[in-house]
Scaffold this motif. Structure first.
Motif, PDB file in Angstrom:
ATOM      1  N   ALA A 124      -6.149  13.983  11.035  1.00 27.79           N
ATOM      2  CA  ALA A 124      -7.420  14.286  10.377  1.00 27.79           C
ATOM      3  C   ALA A 124      -7.431  15.660   9.731  1.00 27.79           C
ATOM      4  CB  ALA A 124      -8.558  14.190  11.384  1.00 27.79           C
ATOM      5  N   GLY A 125      -6.427  16.482   9.971  1.00 30.52           N
ATOM      6  CA  GLY A 125      -6.421  17.822   9.397  1.00 30.52           C
ATOM      7  C   GLY A 125      -5.900  18.873  10.340  1.00 30.52           C
ATOM      8  N   ASP A 181      -5.292  18.548  -4.309  1.00 30.61           N
ATOM      9  CA  ASP A 181      -4.755  19.013  -3.030  1.00 30.61           C
ATOM     10  C   ASP A 181      -4.794  17.943  -1.960  1.00 30.61           C
ATOM     11  OD1 ASP A 181      -4.334  21.518  -4.097  1.00 30.61           O
ATOM     12  OD2 ASP A 181      -6.372  22.199  -3.594  1.00 30.61           O
ATOM     13  N   GLY A 182      -5.392  16.789  -2.245  1.00 28.87           N
ATOM     14  CA  GLY A 182      -5.529  15.758  -1.233  1.00 28.87           C
ATOM     15  C   GLY A 182      -4.491  14.669  -1.358  1.00 28.87           C
ATOM     16  N   ARG A 183      -4.854  13.480  -0.966  1.00 33.94           N
ATOM     17  CA  ARG A 183      -3.966  12.331  -1.012  1.00 33.94           C
ATOM     18  C   ARG A 183      -4.793  11.098  -1.350  1.00 33.94           C
ATOM     19  NH1 ARG A 183      -2.820  11.029   5.401  1.00 33.94           N
ATOM     20  NH2 ARG A 183      -4.980  11.238   6.060  1.00 33.94           N
ATOM     21  N   GLU A 184      -4.112  10.005  -1.635  1.00 29.48           N
ATOM     22  CA  GLU A 184      -4.782   8.773  -2.023  1.00 29.48           C
ATOM     23  C   GLU A 184      -4.001   7.579  -1.510  1.00 29.48           C
ATOM     24  OE1 GLU A 184      -4.857   8.641  -6.271  1.00 29.48           O
ATOM     25  OE2 GLU A 184      -2.670   8.599  -6.477  1.00 29.48           O
ATOM     26  N   TYR A 218       0.849  -1.188   0.000  1.00 32.98           N
ATOM     27  CA  TYR A 218       0.000   0.000   0.000  1.00 32.98           C
ATOM     28  C   TYR A 218       0.890   1.245   0.000  1.00 32.98           C
ATOM     29  CZ  TYR A 218      -3.715  -3.235   1.276  1.00 32.98           C
ATOM     30  OH  TYR A 218      -4.607  -4.273   1.282  1.00 32.98           O
ATOM     31  N   VAL A 219       0.624   2.143  -0.955  1.00 33.46           N
ATOM     32  CA  VAL A 219       1.352   3.402  -1.035  1.00 33.46           C
ATOM     33  C   VAL A 219       0.380   4.538  -0.765  1.00 33.46           C
ATOM     34  CG1 VAL A 219       2.748   4.934  -2.454  1.00 33.46           C
ATOM     35  CG2 VAL A 219       2.989   2.452  -2.689  1.00 33.46           C
ATOM     36  N   VAL A 220       0.686   5.365   0.218  1.00 30.35           N
ATOM     37  CA  VAL A 220      -0.087   6.566   0.491  1.00 30.35           C
ATOM     38  C   VAL A 220       0.709   7.741  -0.033  1.00 30.35           C
ATOM     39  CG1 VAL A 220      -1.064   8.022   2.297  1.00 30.35           C
ATOM     40  CG2 VAL A 220      -1.178   5.537   2.508  1.00 30.35           C
ATOM     41  N   ARG A 221       0.096   8.547  -0.914  1.00 33.70           N
ATOM     42  CA  ARG A 221       0.833   9.639  -1.556  1.00 33.70           C
ATOM     43  C   ARG A 221      -0.121  10.765  -1.919  1.00 33.70           C
ATOM     44  NH1 ARG A 221       1.866   5.818  -6.710  1.00 33.70           N
ATOM     45  NH2 ARG A 221      -0.105   6.131  -7.805  1.00 33.70           N
ATOM     46  N   PRO A 222       0.422  11.972  -2.115  1.00 34.71           N
ATOM     47  CA  PRO A 222      -0.424  13.067  -2.601  1.00 34.71           C
ATOM     48  C   PRO A 222      -0.976  12.733  -3.975  1.00 34.71           C
ATOM     49  CG  PRO A 222       1.678  13.874  -1.763  1.00 34.71           C
ATOM     50  CD  PRO A 222       1.797  12.388  -1.844  1.00 34.71           C
ATOM     51  N   TRP A 267      -6.284  -1.302  -6.842  1.00 32.76           N
ATOM     52  CA  TRP A 267      -7.268  -0.229  -6.723  1.00 32.76           C
ATOM     53  C   TRP A 267      -6.609   1.002  -6.122  1.00 32.76           C
ATOM     54  CZ3 TRP A 267      -7.453   1.107  -1.622  1.00 32.76           C
ATOM     55  CH2 TRP A 267      -7.265   0.108  -0.654  1.00 32.76           C
ATOM     56  N   ARG A 268      -7.281   2.125  -6.288  1.00 30.85           N
ATOM     57  CA  ARG A 268      -6.863   3.358  -5.623  1.00 30.85           C
ATOM     58  C   ARG A 268      -8.098   4.075  -5.125  1.00 30.85           C
ATOM     59  NH1 ARG A 268      -3.400   7.071  -8.936  1.00 30.85           N
ATOM     60  NH2 ARG A 268      -2.467   5.114  -9.682  1.00 30.85           N
ATOM     61  N   SER A 269      -7.955   4.754  -3.989  1.00 24.64           N
ATOM     62  CA  SER A 269      -9.088   5.462  -3.398  1.00 24.64           C
ATOM     63  C   SER A 269      -8.596   6.760  -2.773  1.00 24.64           C
ATOM     64  CB  SER A 269      -9.761   4.608  -2.319  1.00 24.64           C
ATOM     65  OG  SER A 269     -10.354   3.458  -2.885  1.00 24.64           O
ATOM     66  N   PRO A 270      -9.420   7.810  -2.816  1.00 22.10           N
ATOM     67  CA  PRO A 270      -9.041   9.041  -2.126  1.00 22.10           C
ATOM     68  C   PRO A 270      -8.977   8.830  -0.628  1.00 22.10           C
ATOM     69  CG  PRO A 270     -11.317   9.132  -2.869  1.00 22.10           C
ATOM     70  CD  PRO A 270     -10.725   7.897  -3.471  1.00 22.10           C
ATOM     71  N   LEU A 271      -8.086   9.558   0.029  1.00 18.80           N
ATOM     72  CA  LEU A 271      -7.880   9.433   1.467  1.00 18.80           C
ATOM     73  C   LEU A 271      -8.043  10.807   2.093  1.00 18.80           C
ATOM     74  CD1 LEU A 271      -7.005   7.598   3.850  1.00 18.80           C
ATOM     75  CD2 LEU A 271      -4.638   8.203   3.308  1.00 18.80           C
ATOM     76  N   PRO A 272      -8.984  10.977   3.006  1.00 14.25           N
ATOM     77  CA  PRO A 272      -9.164  12.293   3.627  1.00 14.25           C
ATOM     78  C   PRO A 272      -8.020  12.631   4.563  1.00 14.25           C
ATOM     79  CG  PRO A 272     -10.571  10.667   4.666  1.00 14.25           C
ATOM     80  CD  PRO A 272      -9.940   9.989   3.487  1.00 14.25           C
ATOM     81  N   GLY A 273      -7.965  13.898   4.966  1.00 12.59           N
ATOM     82  CA  GLY A 273      -6.935  14.347   5.875  1.00 12.59           C
ATOM     83  C   GLY A 273      -5.733  14.897   5.146  1.00 12.59           C
TER      84      GLY A 273
END
Length: 413
Positions: free
Chosen positions: A120-121, A80-83, A72-76, A94-100
């Motif tokens: 969370a922000g 302006d968000g991340r995924e 799993y890679v979490v990246r911008p 798969w890829r999905s948007p990630l809040p925060g």
């Protein structure tokens, strides 16, 4: 062993030989032909030699996590968000948007779900977002940080919550199974076969809770006369340990009853952890002391080594103290004698338990030597040369970051 101060989460065999062919019967020509056909079939079916390796895109601000055969890679993302992006053998699942904002602090799989916990922000509150592990569909999310204690999923409330609490959550849908108020310090124990939680307030009763049901196991006021001074509590090997008086006193309580077991006076210690059949108390920058868990008596002490990485049979794999040269060592568990010094090696952090103990040593030019720490005392078996730094490992995969920010993934043989 896990310790959390409420209000702040701290993270600080070779292949078997081919069976002998049966003794030839009938015409020799037919026998030879059949043997050739069998050899060709075996060759075609055999897996390729050496570990497979592939590259995954990462980039500035990305983070990588390993779970089984999935990375799993979490990246911008492009906005302006991340995924979060899931890969298997280099292929995007798969890829999905990630809040925060920022990078995720922890990503893991549990009961068919992918849990992602991180800010969370703002600087205080955390959020846990959960996806379907097969499709990446957003399943549930909740304020606070979720974490696993054995097979139990718990969630600590957000830091801004005026009524701090700890909750057991159903991984399938995020529903609440039980909730308890929490103040002071929170500890967990699951190495003894039962998932337990310890709630230790500044004053009043310390409570041991069954993490599966939320029911009380034991409750006792450890200081009925007056509250103690600053202290640090942790659970190790079925004991509740309290470090106080600037780290010079270790008080042990039975985790099932909270009855006192023993008191040990030590040089100041930072923390205590399990080291095989003993307890090892790490001193700040100055080695460690092994204690008998039944009595607290000192078994042995070393000055150069601290931090037990693994315990197998009668040996310990330990790291060097901060004030000495980097490296690892193998010690005898019974008396702490030095069996082997493994200078220059750095252990790769593990994202999941059960995998090999892998370590790296720089070769220059962005390359590193990869070896497996087997605690034999002999030079560690070399597993190859890798390109990249900041390597992490799971049970079947090794992931390292390249200078350009991408990740190189190697399947472990």
């Amino acid at each position: 062993m896990t310790v959390i101060d409420l209000g702040e989460l701290r993270h600080d065999a070779p292949p078997p030989a081919a069976p002998h062919p049966p003794r030839g019967v009938g015409r020799p020509v037919r026998t030879v032909a059949l043997l050739l056909l069998a050899l060709l079939t075996l060759t075609a079916a055999a897996p390729p030699r050496g570990p497979a390796e592939w590259t995954l895109p990462g980039g500035l601000g990305s983070a990588v996590f390993v779970s089984g055969d999935v990375v799993y890679v979490v990246r911008p993302n492009r906005g302006d968000g991340r995924e979060i992006v899931a890969y298997r053998e280099g292929r995007e699942l798969w890829r999905s948007p990630l809040p925060g904002i920022g990078t995720a602090v922890s990503v893991w799989e549990q009961d068919g779900r992918v849990m992602v916990a991180g800010p969370a922000g703002n600087d205080e509150d955390w959020e846990t977002v959960t996806y379907d592990a097969a499709t990446g569909a957003d399943v549930w999310r909740r304020r606070g940080v979720a974490f696993a204690v054995g097979r139990v999923l718990l969630s600590q409330s957000a830091a801004s919550d005026p009524r701090p609490s700890i909750t057991r959550v159903d991984p399938a849908d995020g529903s609440t199974m039980w909730t308890l108020p929490s103040t002071g310090m929170l500890g967990f124990d699951h190495g003894s076969g039962a998932e337990r939680m310890v709630l230790s307030p500044v004053a009043g009763q310390t409570v041991v809770v069954d993490a599966r049901t939320g029911a009380r196991v034991a409750a006792r006021d450890l200081y009925p006369v007056r509250p103690p001074g600053p202290r640090h509590m942790m659970t190790v090997a079925g004991l509740l340990l309290e470090i106080r008086d600037g780290g010079g006193i270790i008080e042990a309580y039975d985790l099932d009853t909270l009855r006192p077991r023993w008191t040990a006076e030590q040089k100041p210690v930072d923390y205590v952890d399990s080291c095989g059949a003993l307890l090892c108390a790490a001193r700040p920058g100055d080695g460690m002391t092994a204690l008998d868990p039944a009595t607290g008596a000192v078994r042995w002490s070393v000055d150069r080594w601290a931090g037990v990485v693994a315990a197998r049979d009668d040996r310990l794999l330990v790291g060097a103290t901060a004030i000495g040269p980097a490296g690892l060592a193998v010690l005898g568990q019974a008396d702490g004698h030095l069996i082997a010094e493994l200078g220059g090696w750095t252990l790769a952090p593990q994202h999941e338990s059960g995998g090999p103990l892998l370590a790296t040593r720089p070769l220059g030019g962005g390359r590193q030597l990869l070896a497996e720490m087997d605690l034999s005392g002999d030079p560690p078996p070399i597993r190859g040369v890798i390109t990249g730094t900041d390597c992490t490992t799971g049970v079947t995969l090794l992931v390292c970051r390249r200078h350009a920010g991408d990740y190189v993934v190697r399947r472990l043989p």
